[in-house]
Design a protein around this motif. Structure first.
Motif, PDB file in Angstrom:
ATOM      1  N   LEU A 176       0.835  -1.209   0.000  1.00 49.28           N
ATOM      2  CA  LEU A 176       0.000   0.000   0.000  1.00 49.28           C
ATOM      3  C   LEU A 176       0.868   1.257   0.000  1.00 49.28           C
ATOM      4  O   LEU A 176       0.442   2.312   0.476  1.00 49.28           O
ATOM      5  N   ARG A 177       2.065   1.146  -0.529  1.00 50.61           N
ATOM      6  CA  ARG A 177       2.975   2.285  -0.572  1.00 50.61           C
ATOM      7  C   ARG A 177       2.370   3.419  -1.391  1.00 50.61           C
ATOM      8  O   ARG A 177       1.880   3.217  -2.498  1.00 50.61           O
ATOM      9  N   GLY A 178       2.390   4.629  -0.826  1.00 54.11           N
ATOM     10  CA  GLY A 178       1.851   5.794  -1.517  1.00 54.11           C
ATOM     11  C   GLY A 178       0.352   5.949  -1.405  1.00 54.11           C
ATOM     12  O   GLY A 178      -0.201   6.915  -1.940  1.00 54.11           O
ATOM     13  N   ARG A 179      -0.332   5.034  -0.717  1.00 50.39           N
ATOM     14  CA  ARG A 179      -1.781   5.143  -0.560  1.00 50.39           C
ATOM     15  C   ARG A 179      -2.087   5.938   0.703  1.00 50.39           C
ATOM     16  O   ARG A 179      -1.318   5.957   1.676  1.00 50.39           O
ATOM     17  N   ARG A 180      -3.230   6.607   0.716  1.00 49.23           N
ATOM     18  CA  ARG A 180      -3.654   7.370   1.891  1.00 49.23           C
ATOM     19  C   ARG A 180      -4.998   6.821   2.360  1.00 49.23           C
ATOM     20  O   ARG A 180      -5.929   6.694   1.565  1.00 49.23           O
ATOM     21  N   ALA A 181      -5.085   6.516   3.650  1.00 47.58           N
ATOM     22  CA  ALA A 181      -6.271   5.857   4.212  1.00 47.58           C
ATOM     23  C   ALA A 181      -6.889   6.724   5.297  1.00 47.58           C
ATOM     24  O   ALA A 181      -6.187   7.303   6.127  1.00 47.58           O
ATOM     25  N   GLU A 198      -6.072  13.849  -1.674  1.00 51.52           N
ATOM     26  CA  GLU A 198      -7.033  12.776  -1.904  1.00 51.52           C
ATOM     27  C   GLU A 198      -6.760  11.554  -1.013  1.00 51.52           C
ATOM     28  O   GLU A 198      -5.629  11.279  -0.630  1.00 51.52           O
ATOM     29  N   PHE A 199      -7.837  10.807  -0.710  1.00 47.90           N
ATOM     30  CA  PHE A 199      -7.755   9.523  -0.031  1.00 47.90           C
ATOM     31  C   PHE A 199      -8.213   8.439  -1.016  1.00 47.90           C
ATOM     32  O   PHE A 199      -9.163   8.653  -1.768  1.00 47.90           O
ATOM     33  N   ASP A 200      -7.533   7.298  -0.983  1.00 51.60           N
ATOM     34  CA  ASP A 200      -7.990   6.206  -1.839  1.00 51.60           C
ATOM     35  C   ASP A 200      -8.341   4.950  -1.047  1.00 51.60           C
ATOM     36  O   ASP A 200      -8.647   3.916  -1.635  1.00 51.60           O
ATOM     37  N   LEU A 201      -8.329   5.049   0.299  1.00 57.00           N
ATOM     38  CA  LEU A 201      -8.809   3.972   1.148  1.00 57.00           C
ATOM     39  C   LEU A 201      -9.668   4.562   2.260  1.00 57.00           C
ATOM     40  O   LEU A 201      -9.287   5.571   2.858  1.00 57.00           O
ATOM     41  N   PHE A 202     -10.810   3.956   2.540  1.00 60.41           N
ATOM     42  CA  PHE A 202     -11.678   4.390   3.634  1.00 60.41           C
ATOM     43  C   PHE A 202     -12.152   3.152   4.378  1.00 60.41           C
ATOM     44  O   PHE A 202     -12.802   2.277   3.799  1.00 60.41           O
ATOM     45  N   PRO A 206     -16.724  10.676  -4.884  1.00 61.78           N
ATOM     46  CA  PRO A 206     -16.533  11.368  -6.169  1.00 61.78           C
ATOM     47  C   PRO A 206     -15.054  11.632  -6.473  1.00 61.78           C
ATOM     48  O   PRO A 206     -14.628  11.553  -7.631  1.00 61.78           O
ATOM     49  N   ARG A 207     -14.263  11.918  -5.452  1.00 59.17           N
ATOM     50  CA  ARG A 207     -12.841  12.177  -5.670  1.00 59.17           C
ATOM     51  C   ARG A 207     -12.106  10.890  -6.042  1.00 59.17           C
ATOM     52  O   ARG A 207     -11.193  10.896  -6.878  1.00 59.17           O
ATOM     53  N   MET A 208     -12.487   9.786  -5.409  1.00 53.86           N
ATOM     54  CA  MET A 208     -11.886   8.507  -5.779  1.00 53.86           C
ATOM     55  C   MET A 208     -12.209   8.165  -7.236  1.00 53.86           C
ATOM     56  O   MET A 208     -11.340   7.702  -7.988  1.00 53.86           O
ATOM     57  N   LEU A 209     -13.455   8.382  -7.636  1.00 56.12           N
ATOM     58  CA  LEU A 209     -13.845   8.085  -9.014  1.00 56.12           C
ATOM     59  C   LEU A 209     -13.081   8.958 -10.000  1.00 56.12           C
ATOM     60  O   LEU A 209     -12.637   8.491 -11.054  1.00 56.12           O
ATOM     61  N   ALA A 249     -10.135  10.204  -9.525  1.00 53.54           N
ATOM     62  CA  ALA A 249      -8.741   9.755  -9.531  1.00 53.54           C
ATOM     63  C   ALA A 249      -8.581   8.386 -10.190  1.00 53.54           C
ATOM     64  O   ALA A 249      -7.474   8.002 -10.552  1.00 53.54           O
ATOM     65  N   GLY A 250      -9.681   7.634 -10.309  1.00 50.95           N
ATOM     66  CA  GLY A 250      -9.625   6.352 -10.986  1.00 50.95           C
ATOM     67  C   GLY A 250      -9.183   5.186 -10.130  1.00 50.95           C
ATOM     68  O   GLY A 250      -8.832   4.122 -10.651  1.00 50.95           O
ATOM     69  N   ARG A 251      -9.232   5.324  -8.779  1.00 49.77           N
ATOM     70  CA  ARG A 251      -8.926   4.188  -7.920  1.00 49.77           C
ATOM     71  C   ARG A 251      -9.411   4.463  -6.504  1.00 49.77           C
ATOM     72  O   ARG A 251      -9.563   5.625  -6.101  1.00 49.77           O
ATOM     73  N   GLY A 252      -9.653   3.381  -5.754  1.00 51.55           N
ATOM     74  CA  GLY A 252     -10.057   3.535  -4.362  1.00 51.55           C
ATOM     75  C   GLY A 252     -10.726   2.271  -3.851  1.00 51.55           C
ATOM     76  O   GLY A 252     -11.159   1.407  -4.622  1.00 51.55           O
ATOM     77  N   ALA A 253     -10.787   2.167  -2.526  1.00 49.56           N
ATOM     78  CA  ALA A 253     -11.479   1.052  -1.877  1.00 49.56           C
ATOM     79  C   ALA A 253     -12.150   1.572  -0.621  1.00 49.56           C
ATOM     80  O   ALA A 253     -11.569   2.372   0.127  1.00 49.56           O
ATOM     81  N   ILE A 254     -13.392   1.139  -0.404  1.00 53.15           N
ATOM     82  CA  ILE A 254     -14.176   1.529   0.768  1.00 53.15           C
ATOM     83  C   ILE A 254     -14.695   0.263   1.417  1.00 53.15           C
ATOM     84  O   ILE A 254     -15.242  -0.615   0.736  1.00 53.15           O
ATOM     85  N   THR A 255     -14.522   0.150   2.722  1.00 53.16           N
ATOM     86  CA  THR A 255     -15.076  -1.007   3.431  1.00 53.16           C
ATOM     87  C   THR A 255     -15.759  -0.554   4.702  1.00 53.16           C
ATOM     88  O   THR A 255     -15.274   0.359   5.391  1.00 53.16           O
ATOM     89  N   TYR A 256     -16.906  -1.162   4.987  1.00 53.95           N
ATOM     90  CA  TYR A 256     -17.653  -0.910   6.218  1.00 53.95           C
ATOM     91  C   TYR A 256     -17.611  -2.176   7.069  1.00 53.95           C
ATOM     92  O   TYR A 256     -17.875  -3.276   6.568  1.00 53.95           O
ATOM     93  N   LEU A 257     -17.305  -2.035   8.360  1.00 44.60           N
ATOM     94  CA  LEU A 257     -17.347  -3.181   9.255  1.00 44.60           C
ATOM     95  C   LEU A 257     -18.788  -3.500   9.608  1.00 44.60           C
ATOM     96  O   LEU A 257     -19.545  -2.618  10.046  1.00 44.60           O
ATOM     97  N   LEU A 258     -19.175  -4.762   9.422  1.00 40.33           N
ATOM     98  CA  LEU A 258     -20.538  -5.218   9.660  1.00 40.33           C
ATOM     99  C   LEU A 258     -20.570  -6.131  10.876  1.00 40.33           C
ATOM    100  O   LEU A 258     -19.547  -6.445  11.482  1.00 40.33           O
TER     101      LEU A 258
END
Length: 550
Positions: free
Chosen positions: A34-39, A111-115, A155-158, A160-169
């Motif tokens: 995940l080098r260079g990614r911001r979460a 920008e963030f590309d992980l949430f 919208p910012r992830m879209l 930028a053309g990359r991103g991942a979002i996860t919700y804990l269930l």
């Protein structure tokens, strides 16, 4: 109210890669994944959020953590391991404060590309005695904060053309835990809606994560309270709730953090699904696996008691294996059924996005759509000077700008009962009078024309010192409407009415709405006009036209 800790900026240099903790290596991860990614991690001060933060930092991600609890200890561990973490103290039960904090860190950090959404508020108690304030806080903390942050980041992830979002269930419908379970059910529904709206080819991947029953400070705090409510020993409650595949009790929190980090690295494989900890932990041998079935006993006429026990144990083990296989098959069938339902929903959503609502059922029945409209009102809107502007913009800025402009127009079209027909470059075509139900559809189109002129003020011009200038033309009269094409189906209009409306726009004035005599005659008396005589229109000669004042 928010406070901050250890801010970092977009220009922060990347640290050299360090060896991974052994647990991350065991689940198939490598340095720099995940080098260079911001979460952005919510609820990350302790528990699963903190364990995930440490795992992501070890993989090279830069972190921002939202929590109402202090993150100093976590920040110290991350920094000591060579990572970077900024903490923002915010009450995630306050959606306005959460949105303000998100807006601020976006402006300051980029920008963030992980949430990762992992806060948890649990109000224990039977439904009949649960305080309304606790019920509401469950939803604001667990659901509303995810909603407002996703709206800001997606919208910012879209773009930028990359991103991942996860919700804990979590498990749903458990006794004495109704608010938490209901909010998590709504969160699961939110992620299903998002994944269906984005579609399978989306560069941003959204998935749910079911961690199991984990050894966290929150669980250790809740179990004694739950035991007191039901009058049972704490150990009995722990034994009852800690039913985790491959574990004799609660799952170690660092195992869950490693599993979630592995899922985030491979998020492209999980879009629209719900992942869990155990698929990773058991696959890589981190979780203790059930013992393999024992070999069959040799034939014996008289079976000693110990041998009988062994065979019974073997049969039970085989029965569990069969049960697990059946459960896995059921899960695969259920998942495939859900995937088919999602694909059908996406197809329906796409059809309704491409075609007006009244046309869809007719087209589904196989009807050929070809309608004569006695009085259709048609609008064309075009940006002055957009072609040379587009030549100076990068493709991404150009597409982002057009999306902002036409997105605003689309929302206003819905508000004013106007049908968007299509866009042609930077030209926007819309119409009214296509279907019954509106008393004076030309009025709807004129109000829409004024509204899109006003809406331009809210869309930033992509070059310093410039401003938008929109020409709008409207005409009303007979037209033919229909659906053409078997691929990339389009609902369109034809006839002189369309051509004249286009000429009204192309021969119009910037920042003005130009219409024909027919439009002025059909419109309500409440509209105000400015006459523009002697306009020479290509193919039509000299015409008297009108500029809409208000």
């Amino acid at each position: 109210m928010t406070t901050e800790l250890d801010a970092f900026g977009p220009g922060l240099p990347l640290e050299p890669e360090r060896p991974l903790p052994p647990l991350l290596t065991r689940v198939g991860l490598v340095p720099g994944d995940l080098r260079g990614r911001r979460a952005l991690i919510t609820g990350g001060a302790r528990g699963i959020g903190a364990a995930t933060a440490e795992a992501l930092a070890a993989l090279g991600a830069q972190l921002v953590v939202f929590d109402r609890l202090p993150v100093d200890e976590l920040a110290g561990r991350v920094t000591e391991a060579g990572g970077h973490l900024r903490g923002v103290n915010v009450d995630l039960a306050d959606p306005e404060a959460t949105l303000a904090a998100t807006t601020r860190v976006l402006a300051e950090e980029g920008e963030f590309d992980l949430f990762v959404h992992s806060p948890a508020f649990v109000g224990l108690g039977p439904v009949t005695h649960l305080a309304l304030a606790d019920w509401r806080r469950s939803f604001t903390t667990n659901l509303d904060s995810a909603f407002v942050i996703t709206q800001a980041l997606l919208p910012r992830m879209l773009a930028a053309g990359r991103g991942a979002i996860t919700y804990l269930l979590s498990a749903e419908g458990t006794p004495l835990n109704s608010g938490y379970g209901a909010s998590k059910a709504a969160l699961r529904s939110l992620l299903q809606s998002l994944s269906a709206e984005l579609g399978p080819q989306s560069p941003v991947h959204i998935f749910g994560f079911a961690p199991g029953v984990v050894d966290t400070p929150l669980v250790r705090e809740l179990v004694p309270r739950l035991a007191a409510m039901v009058g049972a020993p704490v150990e009995a409650i722990l034994t009852q709730i800690a039913q985790n595949p491959g574990y004799p009790g609660l799952v170690p929190v660092e195992h869950v953090g490693a599993a979630l980090a592995a899922h985030l690295v491979h998020a492209h494989e999980l879009h629209g699904q719900v992942a869990d900890s155990f698929s990773v932990l058991r696959r890589f041998g981190v979780a203790p696996l059930p013992a393999a079935p024992l070999a069959p006993a040799p034939p014996s006429v008289v079976m000693p008691e110990a041998e009988s026990d062994r065979v019974v144990a073997q049969m039970m083990s085989e029965l569990r294996t069969v049960t697990d296989t059946n459960q896995n098959l059921e899960l695969r069938i259920e998942r495939r059924t859900q995937e088919l339902a999602q694909e059908r929903a996406r197809s329906e959503a796409l059809l309704h996005a491409l075609l007006p609502q009244p046309i869809v059922p007719r087209l589904r029945e196989g009807e050929v759509i070809a309608d004569l409209l006695p009085e259709a009102s048609v609008l064309f809107a075009d940006m002055r000077g957009f072609t040379p502007l587009a030549a100076r913009l990068s493709p991404r800025v150009l597409l982002t700008t057009l999306t902002q402009l036409f997105g605003a127009f689309d929302a206003l079209a819905d508000e004013h009962h106007v049908e968007k027909i299509k866009t042609i470059g930077d030209c926007y075509m819309a119409a009214t009078g296509l279907f019954a139900g509106r008393e004076r559809p030309v009025d709807d189109l004129l109000r829409f024309a004024l509204a899109i002129q006003r809406a331009l003020a809210a869309v930033p011009y992509p070059e310093e010192g410039g401003r938008w200038a929109l020409r709008v033309g409207v005409h009303t009269g007979p037209a033919v409407a229909g659906v053409i094409g078997n691929r990339r189906t389009l609902y369109d209009l034809w006839g002189d009415t369309v051509n004249i409306a286009s000429r009204m726009e192309s021969h119009g004035l910037p920042d003005r709405v130009q219409v024909t005599d027919a439009v002025k005659a059909a419109a309500s008396p409440s509209f105000q006009w400015e006459e523009r005589p002697g306009v020479v229109v290509k193919g039509l000669g000299e015409m008297r036209t009108w500029l809409l004042v208000g």
